[in-house]
Design an enzyme around this catalytic site. Sequence first.
Site, PDB file in Angstrom:
ATOM      1  NE  ARG A  40     -43.729  27.186 102.379  1.00 62.55           N
ATOM      2  CZ  ARG A  40     -43.452  25.973 101.873  1.00 62.55           C
ATOM      3  NH1 ARG A  40     -43.442  25.768 100.572  1.00 62.55           N
ATOM      4  NH2 ARG A  40     -43.212  24.965 102.685  1.00 62.55           N
ATOM      5  CE  LYS A  50     -41.814  21.250  93.355  1.00 65.09           C
ATOM      6  NZ  LYS A  50     -42.236  22.084  94.502  1.00 65.09           N
ATOM      7  CB  SER A  56     -44.720  23.430  98.026  1.00 66.32           C
ATOM      8  OG  SER A  56     -43.466  23.463  97.389  1.00 66.32           O
ATOM      9  CG  ASP A 107     -43.943  25.339  94.687  1.00 66.88           C
ATOM     10  OD1 ASP A 107     -44.244  25.445  95.884  1.00 66.88           O
ATOM     11  OD2 ASP A 107     -42.963  24.702  94.281  1.00 66.88           O
ATOM     12  CG  HIS A 150     -41.904  14.202  96.582  1.00 67.99           C
ATOM     13  ND1 HIS A 150     -41.034  15.057  95.951  1.00 67.99           N
ATOM     14  CD2 HIS A 150     -42.049  14.661  97.853  1.00 67.99           C
ATOM     15  CE1 HIS A 150     -40.680  16.010  96.802  1.00 67.99           C
ATOM     16  NE2 HIS A 150     -41.276  15.789  97.958  1.00 67.99           N
TER      17      HIS A 150
END
Length: 432
Positions: free
Chosen positions: A176, A195, A191, A169, A89
């Site tokens: 947010r 996932k 967040s 989320d 990520h």
Amino acid sequence: MVQAVEPFDAIDVIRAKRDGGVVPEPALRWMVDAYTRGYVSDAQMASFAMAVFQRGMERDEIRILTDAMIASGERMSFAALGKRTVDKHSTGGVGDKITLPLAPLVAAFGVAVPQLSGRGLGHTGGTLDKLEAIPGWRAALSNDEMFAQMQSDVGAVICAAGSGLAPADKKLYALRDVTGTVEAIPLIASSIMSKKIAEGTDALVLDVKFGSGAFMQDIDRARELAETMVALGTDSGVATTALLTDMNVPLGRAIGNANEVRESVEVLAGGGPADVRELTIALAREMLALAGVPDADVESALDDGRAMDSWKAMIRAQDGDPDASLPTARETHVVTAPSDGVVTRMDALPFGIAAWRLGAGRARAEDPVIHAAGIDLHAKPGDRVAAGQPLFTLSADDGARFARAIEAVDGAWEIGTDAPEIGPLVRERITA
């Protein structure tokens, strides 16, 4: 029907965090569940998010928050694949196309790569937007299709995340975004990691960027985010490491969608910009080490065609044509060097905004992207240029977009006499 009595009150949870206290685990889990169910209102959750932004959270609170968000939806498992899975990520940046060459490179060593990706919003492009520049390629896969692709010789899959993963989320992220609490590290970390943990990967490598074009511009804040996410992954049984990488200058020479695919293919062919190749190799080594292949010769796999074969197989498996021509823009505008000298500065964020204004990004989630739009850099900091030499080329389908794109990069680059000091691309490695 008699309505069930709720075990907690949102206002008590909000006050506890507002006053700097630790929210008890049962109350925090209830808060997430009640918000997902619609019992806790957007106004109440926005107030709680602001309290977290201002007061922070302890490590155990962040772990509980993350776990509660995972519990709001499905949790996948790749145990039946019979091979190790490792994901990556990135926190996003300008010209960050690393997922494209990285996933097939790692898969070339027999490791499964479940890369559930997203679309871009604002100045950072989305991986799915880039890949959709390839004719026929599709992002939406069923779980069965995803499993079959990873179990086969293809090994890697880049696709859209299903709506069943961490729905809490998705709801909280949208809130947010409009309440000024996006930058809260506990909320960012929970967040991202909710996932990734729900996805079911065995291991995860995080590319946490800092600098002008990054989500976290300050390196200390980026480090704190990286350490928080590594701890969350480790606490959940996911082998997790992170690299802190520099995003002060655009990554590579292409900023957009179709042009970033072209650049990724150059890397897969053994070429491409040195920084894109360097980061691809660094992240591949991290991923393969966590997957139990620490001695993999990733440079050779890029140079001898194995990574390219893996790329073509991955694109074809999702109905794309890896040999098809990519979109090209109807209009281009070249910006040239006003004098002889050395490029001393090229700030990432303004170039990302310029590409967005050209049509490469979107202002709203429902907006389309123009795959041919973007910027190609012909020189970067440290490069010597002559007066009149092209510095960068803007591409768009509508020439009227050029003026605002040029306005975005006004003052974002400089030509001087002395070469700038350029620090390392990968600044730190963070482990549990």
